[in-house]
Design an enzyme around this catalytic site. Structure first.
Site, PDB file in Angstrom:
ATOM      1  N   CYS A  92       6.594   1.708   4.844  1.00  0.00           N
ATOM      2  CA  CYS A  92       6.599   1.708   6.124  1.00  0.00           C
ATOM      3  C   CYS A  92       5.056   1.770   6.757  1.00  0.00           C
ATOM      4  O   CYS A  92       4.242   2.289   6.334  1.00  0.00           O
ATOM      5  CB  CYS A  92       7.183   3.023   6.752  1.00  0.00           C
ATOM      6  SG  CYS A  92       7.636   2.964   8.268  1.00  0.00           S
ATOM      7  N   HIS A 107       9.871   7.240   3.760  1.00  0.00           N
ATOM      8  CA  HIS A 107       9.362   8.435   3.799  1.00  0.00           C
ATOM      9  C   HIS A 107       9.976   9.484   4.897  1.00  0.00           C
ATOM     10  O   HIS A 107      10.903   8.916   5.598  1.00  0.00           O
ATOM     11  CB  HIS A 107       7.846   8.333   4.513  1.00  0.00           C
ATOM     12  CG  HIS A 107       7.975   7.591   5.868  1.00  0.00           C
ATOM     13  ND1 HIS A 107       8.166   8.324   7.063  1.00  0.00           N
ATOM     14  CD2 HIS A 107       7.692   6.303   6.352  1.00  0.00           C
ATOM     15  CE1 HIS A 107       7.968   7.583   8.076  1.00  0.00           C
ATOM     16  NE2 HIS A 107       8.032   6.361   7.581  1.00  0.00           N
ATOM     17  N   ARG A 111       1.095   8.257   8.773  1.00  0.00           N
ATOM     18  CA  ARG A 111       0.952   9.496   7.957  1.00  0.00           C
ATOM     19  C   ARG A 111       0.959   9.064   6.615  1.00  0.00           C
ATOM     20  O   ARG A 111       0.723   9.885   5.731  1.00  0.00           O
ATOM     21  CB  ARG A 111       1.982  10.551   8.181  1.00  0.00           C
ATOM     22  CG  ARG A 111       1.857  10.993   9.767  1.00  0.00           C
ATOM     23  CD  ARG A 111       3.228  11.745  10.132  1.00  0.00           C
ATOM     24  NE  ARG A 111       4.317  10.919  10.188  1.00  0.00           N
ATOM     25  CZ  ARG A 111       5.822  11.264  10.493  1.00  0.00           C
ATOM     26  NH1 ARG A 111       5.867  12.435  10.618  1.00  0.00           N
ATOM     27  NH2 ARG A 111       6.645  10.405  10.673  1.00  0.00           N
ATOM     28  N   ASP A 115       4.062   3.748   9.065  1.00  0.00           N
ATOM     29  CA  ASP A 115       3.804   4.885   9.693  1.00  0.00           C
ATOM     30  C   ASP A 115       2.650   5.417   9.218  1.00  0.00           C
ATOM     31  O   ASP A 115       2.038   5.484   8.195  1.00  0.00           O
ATOM     32  CB  ASP A 115       5.075   6.005   9.009  1.00  0.00           C
ATOM     33  CG  ASP A 115       4.851   7.269   9.792  1.00  0.00           C
ATOM     34  OD1 ASP A 115       3.713   8.091   9.764  1.00  0.00           O
ATOM     35  OD2 ASP A 115       5.927   7.730  10.372  1.00  0.00           O
ATOM     36  N   CYS A 130      11.406   8.911   9.539  1.00  0.00           N
ATOM     37  CA  CYS A 130      10.969   7.739   9.655  1.00  0.00           C
ATOM     38  C   CYS A 130      11.485   7.523  11.058  1.00  0.00           C
ATOM     39  O   CYS A 130      12.718   7.598  11.226  1.00  0.00           O
ATOM     40  CB  CYS A 130      11.623   6.574   8.547  1.00  0.00           C
ATOM     41  SG  CYS A 130      11.125   5.038   9.099  1.00  0.00           S
TER      42      CYS A 130
END
Length: 269
Positions: A87, A149, A91, A89, A152
């Site tokens: 992803c 993760h 983080r 993302d 999400c």
């Protein structure tokens, strides 16, 4: 390893008590706030300036250390053994959770770590398929990992039905249609953990989505051919941010097991 949180090594404002309010004008050096403490964002801060300061920090402190290896990679070209599809993302730091460096991973990132099925009505996208084909046929990677993760946003949006809202679909809504198979799978056979219950419906969709995307990956002829010949492994992974814990899919049981610190990553053939 002990992380020292003293601000004198991380901040331009000198040593500051970690429990005291941040003084006016207190600023942290680029990219250090993620470890040890949290700083108050300064009004009118310049993200571009912070990015360039980070680049200058790289040139001053890191470039000399990695230059020989990067020079070798420049001469020899990339030869990664793995494709890592994750992803987008912010983080999720793929190199951190896999302890990898330059040249190790051929990485593809998108919203929701999705692998569009060819010819999916109103949703298909060739960019992921092109990257997968390049990794498999040209780079000859030996494994492909799909990594989801916790928390999400794409999975939240799917559960909220963003992809089915009336009216002309946005680019995000069209893209999320590639997750419809994961929603259908959630209703039929939701994925589970081997050693703990799922936290909530979002987490259950997050891990179910990983399983579904592995299936959709097999719709790529290059992937199917090399998997069936035994030359390529497919791996499903999930990363829990709060616990800093990675889980890997055991395809024999269909459950995600925690990766222990003293064991190798459990791969799924």
């Amino acid at each position: 390893m002990t992380l020292h949180t003293s601000h004198d090594s991380q901040c331009d404002a000198g040593t500051v008590d970690s429990h005291a309010p941040h003084p006016a004008g207190h600023r942290c050096r680029p990219w250090t706030p993620w470890v040890g403490h949290h700083c108050i964002e300064q009004p009118g801060g310049d993200p571009h300036g912070r990015l360039l300061a980070g680049v200058r920090g790289f040139q001053a402190h890191t470039a000399e250390l990695v230059r020989p290896e990067l020079a070798r990679l420049a001469r020899e070209g990339q030869r990664p053994s793995q494709l890592f599809l994750a992803c987008a993302d912010s983080r999720l730091v793929t190199s951190m959770i896999t302890s990898s460096g330059p040249g190790d991973l051929f990485t593809v990132r998108n919203i929701g770590n999705l692998v569009p099925v060819p010819h999916e009505p109103g949703a298909a996208d060739d960019s992921v398929a092109a990257a997968v084909q390049y990794a498999v046929d040209v780079l000859q990677v030996r494994s492909i990992t799909i990594c989801g993760h916790s928390g999400c946003g794409a999975m939240n949006a799917l559960l909220d039905g963003v992809h089915e809202q009336p009216g002309r679909p946005t680019p995000l809504a069209r893209w999320l249609r590639n997750g419809r198979g994961s929603l259908a799978r959630l209703a039929r056979v939701p994925a589970e953990f081997a050693d703990r219950p799922v936290a909530d419906r979002v987490e259950q969709l997050c891990i179910t989505n990983v399983v579904q995307q592995l299936d959709q990956l097999m719709a790529n002829p290059a992937v199917e051919r090399r998997v069936l010949s035994g030359e390529l492994q497919l791996i499903g992974m999930y990363f829990d941010f709060a616990a800093a814990q990675a889980y890997v899919l055991d395809q024999a049981t269909g459950r995600f097991g925690a990766v222990a610190s003293r064991q190798g990553i459990i791969s799924a053939a």
